[in-house]
Design a protein around this motif. Structure first.
Motif, mmCIF file in Angstrom:
data_model
loop_
_atom_site.group_PDB
_atom_site.id
_atom_site.type_symbol
_atom_site.label_atom_id
_atom_site.label_comp_id
_atom_site.label_asym_id
_atom_site.label_seq_id
_atom_site.Cartn_x
_atom_site.Cartn_y
_atom_site.Cartn_z
ATOM 1 N N ASP A 55 -8.747 9.915 -2.455
ATOM 2 C CA ASP A 55 -9.035 11.157 -3.166
ATOM 3 C C ASP A 55 -7.787 11.890 -3.643
ATOM 4 O O ASP A 55 -7.885 12.915 -4.316
ATOM 5 N N LEU A 56 -6.611 11.390 -3.278
ATOM 6 C CA LEU A 56 -5.376 11.975 -3.799
ATOM 7 C C LEU A 56 -5.127 11.386 -5.186
ATOM 8 O O LEU A 56 -4.212 10.597 -5.398
ATOM 9 N N ASP A 57 -5.930 11.779 -6.124
ATOM 10 C CA ASP A 57 -5.930 11.207 -7.471
ATOM 11 C C ASP A 57 -4.820 11.829 -8.310
ATOM 12 O O ASP A 57 -4.902 13.008 -8.670
ATOM 13 N N PRO A 58 -3.790 11.091 -8.619
ATOM 14 C CA PRO A 58 -2.681 11.675 -9.386
ATOM 15 C C PRO A 58 -3.038 11.979 -10.826
ATOM 16 O O PRO A 58 -2.323 12.716 -11.498
ATOM 17 N N SER A 59 -4.133 11.408 -11.325
ATOM 18 C CA SER A 59 -4.501 11.641 -12.720
ATOM 19 C C SER A 59 -5.240 12.953 -12.924
ATOM 20 O O SER A 59 -5.413 13.409 -14.051
ATOM 21 N N ARG B 69 2.204 6.358 -7.129
ATOM 22 C CA ARG B 69 1.101 7.081 -7.770
ATOM 23 C C ARG B 69 1.285 8.582 -7.677
ATOM 24 O O ARG B 69 1.003 9.315 -8.618
ATOM 25 N N LEU B 70 1.756 9.052 -6.514
ATOM 26 C CA LEU B 70 1.909 10.483 -6.298
ATOM 27 C C LEU B 70 3.274 11.000 -6.725
ATOM 28 O O LEU B 70 3.573 12.179 -6.558
ATOM 29 N N GLN B 71 4.114 10.105 -7.248
ATOM 30 C CA GLN B 71 5.463 10.462 -7.702
ATOM 31 C C GLN B 71 6.266 11.131 -6.586
ATOM 32 O O GLN B 71 6.951 12.129 -6.796
ATOM 33 N N LEU B 72 6.169 10.533 -5.402
ATOM 34 C CA LEU B 72 6.927 11.004 -4.247
ATOM 35 C C LEU B 72 8.154 10.133 -4.049
ATOM 36 O O LEU B 72 8.095 8.907 -4.238
ATOM 37 N N LEU C 22 0.828 -1.206 0.000
ATOM 38 C CA LEU C 22 0.000 0.000 0.000
ATOM 39 C C LEU C 22 0.861 1.255 0.000
ATOM 40 O O LEU C 22 0.565 2.230 -0.702
ATOM 41 N N MET C 23 1.949 1.232 0.767
ATOM 42 C CA MET C 23 2.812 2.406 0.834
ATOM 43 C C MET C 23 3.587 2.601 -0.460
ATOM 44 O O MET C 23 3.686 3.726 -0.991
ATOM 45 N N LEU C 24 4.144 1.535 -1.011
ATOM 46 C CA LEU C 24 4.892 1.642 -2.256
ATOM 47 C C LEU C 24 4.001 2.134 -3.391
ATOM 48 O O LEU C 24 4.405 2.992 -4.194
ATOM 49 N N GLU C 25 2.797 1.598 -3.467
ATOM 50 C CA GLU C 25 1.881 1.988 -4.530
ATOM 51 C C GLU C 25 1.467 3.453 -4.404
ATOM 52 O O GLU C 25 1.384 4.173 -5.399
ATOM 53 N N ALA C 26 1.228 3.916 -3.170
ATOM 54 C CA ALA C 26 0.817 5.303 -2.969
ATOM 55 C C ALA C 26 1.938 6.267 -3.346
ATOM 56 O O ALA C 26 1.702 7.282 -4.019
ATOM 57 N N ALA D 205 2.516 9.775 7.047
ATOM 58 C CA ALA D 205 2.945 9.183 5.783
ATOM 59 C C ALA D 205 1.868 8.300 5.162
ATOM 60 O O ALA D 205 1.670 8.309 3.948
ATOM 61 N N THR D 206 1.168 7.553 5.983
ATOM 62 C CA THR D 206 0.166 6.640 5.420
ATOM 63 C C THR D 206 -1.058 7.370 4.890
ATOM 64 O O THR D 206 -1.852 6.774 4.147
ATOM 65 N N THR D 207 -1.223 8.635 5.220
ATOM 66 C CA THR D 207 -2.375 9.365 4.676
ATOM 67 C C THR D 207 -2.244 9.611 3.171
ATOM 68 O O THR D 207 -3.225 9.964 2.513
#
Length: 493
Positions: free
Chosen positions: A271-275, A47-50, A40-44, A264-266
């Protein structure tokens, strides 16, 4: 230096046995839950390019480190350690990743001190340039950077300037003369070739005291804003230095590294949609009150991340306890119940009930003695919320074994204000006292000789009392209690 435990010997001793056949107390990890939490953390972050930096202090193992960074990934491997021993033990893994073409870096997350430099220099020699990062939060520590560079044969360390964003554990306060003096000293050290300023770093430990869904996202935004203020001061001073000496300049983005597991997990918020299209304005939306609903928090955070990207700043997130979780994380409610619940706690302590004491509790409840006290569970309470009766125990018995069929209560959305079931009410060195919390008519009986698993308050502290983890996998239907691996810990300093 502590001698590493033999994984082969431990596997020969435990693998294939069940949790009913091993000595207690013992630390148990559920591989299925650990993998979910890590993915879950890696994917988030992706997605957000962090930028993502995994803290390995909770577990101190090679195996879980691989899961935190994505063993088959090609992304950078950025780690944080809390002890130098962890850094020394993780060197072979980092060399493996480096040889596979992955960028590597390990941060020692304690402000630099004299006796740390020889060991950090040895690690730097083994890993090469730009692989070791250190922390500085006082101007007098800057001299140790030159020592570290010399002792490592000329390999200058990367440096994070540690910023205090409200937890008051370590770091300088933004906007103070102390902060300005430290920035000046670090830029001088960089100009002299004794270090390279990587960026600014914070740890929002005070986010553990949040109690509302997604409230921690507001603290995450405040972290980025606090670091942004310091980074902008650094950039102003860099420009001044360039005017005075055109040969001294840098175009590298400064890294803003923020985190703690609640904040960090937030970034996993749906709703933090990177698209979605980035905001067209250059200034972030006003930071909402931390208690404002999630929609306002996500709007602000997306706007803020966009702003950082336009200012030559690289946002980075770090966290440590998220792979295992614990009762403290449930109490913080950093995410809503579908994304954070007791079913995701991967760590438990296996213990035996040695005795039972009917009616001995302060209100006539049953108590029971288990062989897991402060050395096996840790003596760290969950942070309390002001007002009301809160959870004050040292662990909660999970539904497992004989207790699973009886459906003992588990922490729900009302935890810590609402709690019940068999809880560790008292601890001493080797003794833990379970007490039934709830109505007498609802009490689920326990017996002498019964085996239980206890969710700890704080996984980091609990793990320190154990030399290894017994690994089970709840995906193995019918064999959920079978030990499939053993992960030795890197205990010590």
């Amino acid at each position: 230096m502590a001698v590493p435990l033999s994984k082969d010997l431990l596997r020969a001793e435990f693998v294939g046995k069940t949790l009913h056949e091993v000595i207690t107390p013992a630390a148990v990890l559920d591989l299925a839950k650990v993998e979910v939490n890590c993915n879950l953390m890696l994917e988030a972050a992706q997605r957000l390019q962090l930028s993502w930096r995994a803290h390995i202090k909770t577990h101190k193992t090679e195996e879980l480190t691989r899961l935190q960074v994505g063993d088959a990934s090609s992304s950078p491997v950025n780690l944080i350690v809390s002890t130098i021993l962890e850094a020394e033990r993780v060197v072979p893994l980092l060399q493996e990743y480096r040889d596979k073409g992955r960028q590597i870096n390990v941060l020692y997350s304690f402000p630099l001190y004299p006796s740390s430099t020889p060991r950090l220099a040895a690690i730097s020699k083994q890993l090469g340039p730009r692989a070791v990062t250190v922390m500085v939060d006082h101007v007098d520590q800057v001299a140790y950077l030159d020592t570290l560079t010399t002792e490592s044969g000329g390999i200058a360390p990367l440096v994070f300037l540690k910023v205090n964003v409200g937890s008051d554990r370590a770091g300088v306060v933004p906007g103070t003369s102390t902060c300005t003096s430290l920035i000046t000293a670090l830029l001088a050290s960089e100009a002299a070739g004794a270090s390279e300023l990587l960026g600014v770093y914070s740890h929002a430990g005070h986010s553990y005291a949040t109690r509302e869904d997604w409230e921690a996202m507001g603290i995450l935004g405040a972290e980025f804003e606090g670091l942004k203020e310091v980074a902008e001061e650094v950039q102003r001073e860099q420009k001044k230095a360039h005017v005075q000496n055109p040969s001294h300049t840098t175009h590298r983005p400064l890294v803003l590294s923020v985190g703690a597991t609640p904040t960090a997990t937030t970034i996993q918020h749906p709703d933090l949609d990177p698209s979605s299209s980035a905001p067209s304005h250059s200034e972030p939306t006003p930071n909402p009150n931390p208690n404002t609903n999630a929609a306002a928090q996500t709007t602000h955070l997306k706007s803020l991340l966009h702003t950082l990207s336009t200012q030559n700043l690289t946002p980075e997130v770090h966290a440590g306890v998220y792979p295992t979780l614990d009762l403290q994380q449930l109490a913080a409610h950093a995410r809503s119940a579908p994304y954070l619940h007791s079913g995701l706690i991967a760590l438990s302590v296996l213990a035996d009930i040695a005795s039972v004491y009917p009616l001995r509790g302060p209100s006539g409840e049953t108590e029971a003695l288990v062989n897991a006290g402060s050395l096996a569970l840790g003596r760290e309470p969950c942070q309390e919320m002001v007002g009301g009766e809160q959870y004050r125990g040292w662990g909660i018995v999970m539904p497992w074994g004989e207790l699973a069929a009886e459906k003992v209560p588990v922490p729900g959305e009302g935890f810590p204000r609402e709690h019940g079931g068999w809880e560790v009410a008292k601890i001493s060195q080797e003794h833990g006292v379970l007490r039934w919390v709830g109505g007498a008519d609802d009490e689920v009986p326990v017996r002498v000789g019964q085996r239980v698993r206890i969710w700890p308050n704080h996984s980091c502290i609990t793990g320190a009392g154990h030399g290894w983890y017994l690994v089970v996998d709840s995906r193995n239907t019918g064999r959920e209690d079978e030990i499939v691996d053993v992960w030795p810990r890197w205990n010590g300093w």
